[in-house]
Design a protein around this motif. Structure first.
Motif, mmCIF file in Angstrom:
data_model
loop_
_atom_site.group_PDB
_atom_site.id
_atom_site.type_symbol
_atom_site.label_atom_id
_atom_site.label_comp_id
_atom_site.label_asym_id
_atom_site.label_seq_id
_atom_site.Cartn_x
_atom_site.Cartn_y
_atom_site.Cartn_z
ATOM 1 N N TYR A 1 -31.281 19.423 -18.570
ATOM 2 C CA TYR A 1 -32.127 20.297 -17.752
ATOM 3 C C TYR A 1 -31.219 21.117 -16.852
ATOM 4 N N THR A 2 -31.341 22.416 -16.943
ATOM 5 C CA THR A 2 -30.555 23.308 -16.091
ATOM 6 C C THR A 2 -31.439 23.821 -14.971
ATOM 7 N N GLU B 1 -42.610 20.302 -15.828
ATOM 8 C CA GLU B 1 -43.356 21.170 -16.726
ATOM 9 C C GLU B 1 -42.489 21.671 -17.868
ATOM 10 N N ILE B 2 -41.263 22.069 -17.578
ATOM 11 C CA ILE B 2 -40.413 22.588 -18.655
ATOM 12 C C ILE B 2 -39.967 21.468 -19.593
ATOM 13 N N ILE B 3 -39.823 20.253 -19.055
ATOM 14 C CA ILE B 3 -39.509 19.108 -19.916
ATOM 15 C C ILE B 3 -40.674 18.833 -20.862
ATOM 16 N N ASN B 4 -41.898 18.973 -20.347
ATOM 17 C CA ASN B 4 -43.077 18.793 -21.202
ATOM 18 C C ASN B 4 -43.105 19.822 -22.324
ATOM 19 N N ARG B 5 -42.769 21.066 -21.986
ATOM 20 C CA ARG B 5 -42.784 22.131 -23.002
ATOM 21 C C ARG B 5 -41.773 21.861 -24.110
ATOM 22 N N VAL B 6 -40.574 21.471 -23.737
ATOM 23 C CA VAL B 6 -39.544 21.270 -24.751
ATOM 24 C C VAL B 6 -39.837 20.022 -25.577
ATOM 25 N N LEU B 7 -40.493 19.028 -24.973
ATOM 26 C CA LEU B 7 -40.905 17.840 -25.733
ATOM 27 C C LEU B 7 -41.944 18.234 -26.784
ATOM 28 N N ASP B 8 -42.909 19.073 -26.394
ATOM 29 C CA ASP B 8 -43.959 19.512 -27.327
ATOM 30 C C ASP B 8 -43.384 20.251 -28.530
ATOM 31 N N ILE B 9 -42.335 21.027 -28.299
ATOM 32 C CA ILE B 9 -41.729 21.768 -29.413
ATOM 33 C C ILE B 9 -41.156 20.801 -30.445
ATOM 34 N N GLY B 10 -40.465 19.759 -29.970
ATOM 35 C CA GLY B 10 -39.865 18.794 -30.890
ATOM 36 C C GLY B 10 -40.894 17.987 -31.642
ATOM 37 N N THR B 11 -41.928 17.506 -30.950
ATOM 38 C CA THR B 11 -42.963 16.712 -31.636
ATOM 39 C C THR B 11 -43.759 17.583 -32.607
ATOM 40 N N SER B 12 -43.945 18.863 -32.267
ATOM 41 C CA SER B 12 -44.645 19.778 -33.186
ATOM 42 C C SER B 12 -43.836 19.985 -34.462
ATOM 43 N N LYS C 1 -34.169 35.008 -12.620
ATOM 44 C CA LYS C 1 -34.095 33.562 -12.403
ATOM 45 C C LYS C 1 -34.408 32.851 -13.714
ATOM 46 N N THR C 2 -33.575 31.889 -14.083
ATOM 47 C CA THR C 2 -33.699 31.209 -15.370
ATOM 48 C C THR C 2 -33.565 29.703 -15.204
ATOM 49 N N THR C 3 -34.378 28.972 -15.982
ATOM 50 C CA THR C 3 -34.213 27.526 -16.082
ATOM 51 C C THR C 3 -34.370 27.133 -17.545
ATOM 52 N N VAL C 4 -33.645 26.109 -17.972
ATOM 53 C CA VAL C 4 -33.586 25.742 -19.391
ATOM 54 C C VAL C 4 -33.688 24.228 -19.537
ATOM 55 N N ALA C 5 -34.427 23.815 -20.587
ATOM 56 C CA ALA C 5 -34.425 22.413 -21.002
ATOM 57 C C ALA C 5 -34.153 22.387 -22.502
ATOM 58 N N GLU C 6 -33.321 21.457 -22.942
ATOM 59 C CA GLU C 6 -32.968 21.404 -24.366
ATOM 60 C C GLU C 6 -32.508 20.011 -24.754
#
Length: 389
Positions: free
Chosen positions: A233-234, A361-372, A295-300
């Motif tokens: 998480y950045t 919230e951004i952790i939730n989004r990136v989790l959803d991408i992987g499970t999808s 302004k930028t934030t990233v989760a991966e």
């Protein structure tokens, strides 16, 4: 002239009618030979407006053509091409079902011979038997084949008007063979407990949402191995870009203009000069300084997975990639350049600071991408049981 106006208005009303275009499209679809799709579209119109004359006329024309075509296809494929024969039976059945699905008010206004109930039963019986024969002859050499074999027997059961036991037995037997029992193994490296637990729960629930899939390590016939690594998480970072820009503004000012007029005095032309005030437009370039903030934030995280049959280790799906979600916002602030005092505050209005997603919230989004991503592979596997004829 009045007649032409009335004709044009009538034409506009006809062309602007929504059913005009729907019926036109239905004719085009029928011309391509897809009578079932064409009739379904007309049926939808008549369910909303049973008395639409344009649609009734189209149905009355297209229905017998479609019925005749599929009768001909049945005769051409019988005892020669069992799949073509079954498709023709299905299409005939669907065409006739569009008639039975019509509102009574529509049926009373069209000259179509009602398909006998006995014929409907006979077509369903023959369709069921054809799917049963296809299922019997279909060799299931792998798990995807077992799903497809079950799909054929499912169609046979759907039209099994006589409740034949041999069809029901084959359906139950093929369903058991097509069950996907997953041995789900998820490993992790540099991934926290909460993310790992939630990811596993979502994948388990996705597996169970399919009618033939379950998580059953002891009796598994499928292995699904997933590896999660390097969850990062950045926190929000801000970049600022500045510069000078300008815009042109039209203004007015009063100027004294010299005007020469001619007058005739005693038969002679005399020029008279006047100086009068005149409003004049002119353009002014107004300069200002801006600061643009991003302004930028990233989760991966890294994900790799492999789905395979346990017996024989036949691979069904696999991939390895970085799952990333980037949230970015921007805003701009404006400041004057004091070149001219009067222009000091004439510049665009500054925008307020904007905010990116919170960490959760951004952790939730990136989790959803992987499970999808995993769920798409499950959906693709499950689609083998659907006979989309």
């Amino acid at each position: 002239m009045k007649k032409k106006i009335v004709f044009l208005l009538s034409l506009i009303l006809i062309l602007s009618s929504c059913t005009y275009f729907q019926v036109r499209d239905a004719y085009k679809i029928a011309e391509k030979g897809d009578y079932t799709k064409s009739l379904y579209s007309l049926l939808n119109i008549l369910k909303n407006d049973p008395n639409d004359r344009r649609t009734l006329d189209a149905f009355e024309l297209i229905y017998p053509e479609g019925e005749r075509k599929y009768y001909d296809n049945i005769e051409m494929t019988k005892d020669r091409d069992i799949e073509g024969y079954t498709k023709a039976l299905l299409n005939l059945l669907r065409v006739q079902e569009t008639y039975f699905a019509l509102p009574e008010a529509s049926k009373n206004q069209i000259a179509i011979i009602k398909p006998p109930f006995e014929e409907q039963t006979s077509i369903k019986r023959e369709t069921s038997d054809s799917f049963y024969k296809i299922g019997n002859s279909f060799l299931a050499t792998n798990y995807e084949d077992k799903l497809r074999k079950f799909g054929f027997y499912s169609e046979a059961k759907k039209y099994n008007v006589d409740n034949r036991k041999d069809i029901l037995n084959k359906y139950n037997e093929s369903r058991k063979n097509a069950e996907g029992r997953f041995n789900l193994e998820i490993s992790r490296s540099k991934v926290n407990d909460q993310f790992f637990s939630r990811f596993r729960t979502v994948v388990q629930n996705d597996i169970k949402s399919y009618p033939l899939f379950s998580v059953n390590k002891e009796r598994a016939n499928l292995d699904l191995k997933i590896d999660l690594a390097n969850l990062k998480y950045t926190p929000p970072t801000v970049q600022m870009f500045s510069g000078i820009d300008s815009y042109f503004e039209t203004r007015t000012r009063t100027v004294i203009k010299r005007i020469v007029e001619e007058e005739v005095v005693n038969g002679q032309v005399i020029e008279k000069v006047k100086y009068v005030p005149v409003e004049e437009e002119y353009e002014v370039e107004i300069f200002y300084r801006y600061e643009r903030y991003v302004k930028t934030t990233v989760a991966e995280y890294d994900i790799s997975y492999i789905l395979k049959e346990r017996k024989g280790s036949r691979e069904l799906a696999s991939d390895s990639k970085i799952i990333r979600y980037v949230d970015e916002v921007d805003w701009t602030k404006y400041y004057p350049l004091t070149i001219f005092p009067r222009d000091m505050y004439r510049f665009p209005v500054s925008e307020p600071e904007r905010f990116v997603m919170e960490k959760d919230e951004i952790i939730n989004r990136v989790l959803d991408i992987g499970t999808s991503e995993i769920n798409r592979e499950l959906e693709k596997l499950d689609s083998n049981r659907i006979i989309g004829w």
